[in-house]
Design a protein around this motif. Sequence first.
Motif, PDB file in Angstrom:
ATOM      1  N   GLY B  39       0.998  -1.369  -0.019  1.00 25.86           N
ATOM      2  CA  GLY B  39       0.015   0.116   0.015  1.00 25.86           C
ATOM      3  C   GLY B  39       0.748   1.184   0.181  1.00 25.86           C
ATOM      4  O   GLY B  39       1.926   1.063  -0.374  1.00 25.86           O
ATOM      5  N   TYR B  40       0.278   2.402   0.239  1.00 24.40           N
ATOM      6  CA  TYR B  40       1.005   3.806   0.563  1.00 24.40           C
ATOM      7  C   TYR B  40       0.336   4.421   1.610  1.00 24.40           C
ATOM      8  O   TYR B  40      -0.763   4.146   1.935  1.00 24.40           O
ATOM      9  CB  TYR B  40       0.586   4.436  -0.752  1.00 24.40           C
ATOM     10  N   LEU B  41       1.133   5.503   2.109  1.00 26.88           N
ATOM     11  CA  LEU B  41       0.616   6.478   3.097  1.00 26.88           C
ATOM     12  C   LEU B  41      -0.368   7.300   2.605  1.00 26.88           C
ATOM     13  O   LEU B  41      -0.071   8.040   1.631  1.00 26.88           O
ATOM     14  CB  LEU B  41       1.851   7.093   3.618  1.00 26.88           C
ATOM     15  N   VAL B  42      -1.559   7.282   3.320  1.00 25.79           N
ATOM     16  CA  VAL B  42      -2.774   7.903   2.801  1.00 25.79           C
ATOM     17  C   VAL B  42      -2.632   9.372   3.458  1.00 25.79           C
ATOM     18  O   VAL B  42      -3.051  10.319   2.886  1.00 25.79           O
ATOM     19  CB  VAL B  42      -3.997   7.352   2.870  1.00 25.79           C
ATOM     20  N   ALA B  43      -2.813   9.238   4.864  1.00 26.37           N
ATOM     21  CA  ALA B  43      -2.853  10.417   5.462  1.00 26.37           C
ATOM     22  C   ALA B  43      -2.207  10.364   7.073  1.00 26.37           C
ATOM     23  O   ALA B  43      -2.013   9.003   7.350  1.00 26.37           O
ATOM     24  CB  ALA B  43      -4.216  10.981   5.752  1.00 26.37           C
ATOM     25  N   ILE B  44      -1.965  11.382   7.618  1.00 29.59           N
ATOM     26  CA  ILE B  44      -1.412  11.206   9.148  1.00 29.59           C
ATOM     27  C   ILE B  44      -2.559  12.126   9.815  1.00 29.59           C
ATOM     28  O   ILE B  44      -2.673  13.247   9.418  1.00 29.59           O
ATOM     29  CB  ILE B  44      -0.296  11.608   9.285  1.00 29.59           C
ATOM     30  N   THR B  45      -3.200  11.615  10.777  1.00 27.60           N
ATOM     31  CA  THR B  45      -4.337  12.263  11.485  1.00 27.60           C
ATOM     32  C   THR B  45      -3.846  12.436  13.023  1.00 27.60           C
ATOM     33  O   THR B  45      -3.260  11.535  13.633  1.00 27.60           O
ATOM     34  CB  THR B  45      -5.363  11.374  11.573  1.00 27.60           C
ATOM     35  N   GLY B  46      -4.023  13.664  13.341  1.00 34.49           N
ATOM     36  CA  GLY B  46      -3.545  13.717  15.048  1.00 34.49           C
ATOM     37  C   GLY B  46      -4.993  14.207  15.882  1.00 34.49           C
ATOM     38  O   GLY B  46      -5.747  14.661  15.139  1.00 34.49           O
ATOM     39  N   ILE B  47      -4.766  13.273  16.909  1.00 34.61           N
ATOM     40  CA  ILE B  47      -6.200  13.552  17.631  1.00 34.61           C
ATOM     41  C   ILE B  47      -5.573  13.996  19.109  1.00 34.61           C
ATOM     42  O   ILE B  47      -4.704  13.348  19.735  1.00 34.61           O
ATOM     43  CB  ILE B  47      -6.862  12.122  17.796  1.00 34.61           C
ATOM     44  N   ASP B  48      -6.026  14.874  19.678  1.00 37.96           N
ATOM     45  CA  ASP B  48      -5.794  15.492  20.801  1.00 37.96           C
ATOM     46  C   ASP B  48      -6.637  14.940  22.001  1.00 37.96           C
ATOM     47  O   ASP B  48      -7.942  15.142  21.834  1.00 37.96           O
ATOM     48  CB  ASP B  48      -5.643  17.080  20.945  1.00 37.96           C
ATOM     49  N   GLU B  49      -6.272  14.044  22.948  1.00 40.89           N
ATOM     50  CA  GLU B  49      -7.247  13.435  23.719  1.00 40.89           C
ATOM     51  C   GLU B  49      -7.483  14.211  24.924  1.00 40.89           C
ATOM     52  O   GLU B  49      -8.127  14.010  25.842  1.00 40.89           O
ATOM     53  CB  GLU B  49      -6.441  12.126  24.320  1.00 40.89           C
ATOM     54  N   GLY B  50      -6.851  15.474  25.078  1.00 46.44           N
ATOM     55  CA  GLY B  50      -7.344  16.348  25.900  1.00 46.44           C
ATOM     56  C   GLY B  50      -6.142  16.576  27.024  1.00 46.44           C
ATOM     57  O   GLY B  50      -5.298  15.619  27.380  1.00 46.44           O
TER      58      GLY B  50
END
Lengths: 404, 140
Positions: B39-50
């Motif tokens: 495959g390939y790298l589609v995206a990088i998502t960051g999530i702040d858990e607080g």
Amino acid sequence: MHTNEHTAQIEKFIIPIGPQHPALKEPGHFEFTVDGEIVTHASVRLGYAHRGIEKGVESRNWTQNLYLLERVCGICSHVHATAYCLGVEKLAGVEAPPRAQAIRELVAELERIHSHYLWLGVTAHEAGFDTLFMYTWRDRETVMDILEAISGNRVHYSANILGGVKFDLGEKEAQTIRQGLSFLEERTHHYLEVVSQDALFLQRTRGIGVMTLAQAETIGVIGPTARASGLARDVRLDDPYAAYDRFPVPIILDDRGDLSARVVVRLKELLASIETIRHILDDLPPGELTVRVPRKIKPGEAISRVEAPRGELFYFIKSNGSEMPERIHIRTPTLCNMASVLTLAVGHHLADMPMLLAGIDPCFSCNDRGIVVQYGGDDHDHWTWERLRQFGIDHYKQLESGVF
Amino acid sequence: MITLPPIPLTSTEENPLNVTVSALELLPTVTRLHEQRWGYLVAITGIDEGAAANQITILYHFAHGATLLNLRLTIPRDNPIVPSLCSIIPAASFYERELREMFGVTITNTPNTDYLFLPDNWPTDIYPLRKDFQPEGVGA
């Protein structure tokens, strides 16, 4: 001793282009380092149309966000709404009815036609071929009229709602679409001939910005830009969504990898889209248009991928079980393809840069929250968001009460 | 050298497939995916858990046909450091710039740390996609 010759050796000559970009009607800033006429390094700065939408969705409910996200882009508005709806429906554990999914696909393909036509005009203009630009934009009005006839809107068709679509297609609409498509099909064949035979256009496109298959993989390009280098990536086929499993589209590939290939691939995709829309109209599944989607969405994560006119559009949606999303991340195709411009720029003439950039069909999606209305002369009146909103409410109330 | 558990890359029973990695395991895992041409790298998502959870989750989304793989990495919010993928996947640069400016994640060895979306005069200690950042006028 400090001499000019010495300075010339160690200093680079950098040409800044933008944010008011000569090649585009949207803002982006590029810096091209040149050695004479040849570009030796390129960098990009985006964000001039950044509106904080990913932040904005966290303080709006699931329904409001549909309207906000459709406005991420003024060209491919429908695919944004579709990606969002499919993701939210996945989280809620519901599926839109087959008829709604087919209408979603139909509108998406109409949108691809208008987007590719718009792009062809821009590219022709960058190549100095303004006659082609004028003709393609005239013909593009045909598909804009179709979109307006079926949805009531030219740009934000607002076809989607959570759980389905808003409007149905009858025999009358189908007839309008078929008529328009016949005209566009004939024109597209003509343009295919023009871009493959016109000597001047070929000089601006053939052998320019060549990207090999290996390069395309390394850079990570997607959409028509990738397919013009022979990289078979198309979400419509790789991971069919909406009704693409029932009404598949053929993949259009080219192995030449130059600007000319990118033009030809997009034009052939127009023909593929026209054919697909005809199949949908011939065999539109009967049934309902919507299913009910709860106001609060179950906690969880969903990924939704759709094929926008420019390539794969990626949505990551996380719900915490409330009326508002916890996080939505959007990766638009232009971000992936932009890297190819920076890589391919090196070694090319500065004069090729506008064409190279136009070749990926970049979309900076700008849309401000205020609007300036000009009533002839210099009489400007600044409209606030509140005033615009109130205007809309009053307008539709009047419509309802039959004043118009 | 870190030994990795075998990843069932052919399984599509669970889609997307979520694999939790540590900051140390990230590069070897991505290297292996890359070597196998998966495959390939589609995206990088960051999530702040607080602030209370003191965590930032980073998702590296890979796609291979219809199969999706999320490499999940959780790092402390008060000291968020991850290695850059750019030595393996140069295309990660844009995603890392976005992650860096929006979440304040330090990315070691990333080739470009200029702002990509934010204005140049944006304060260096304010990260717009962290949960405690509230722009004026929101929710009014």
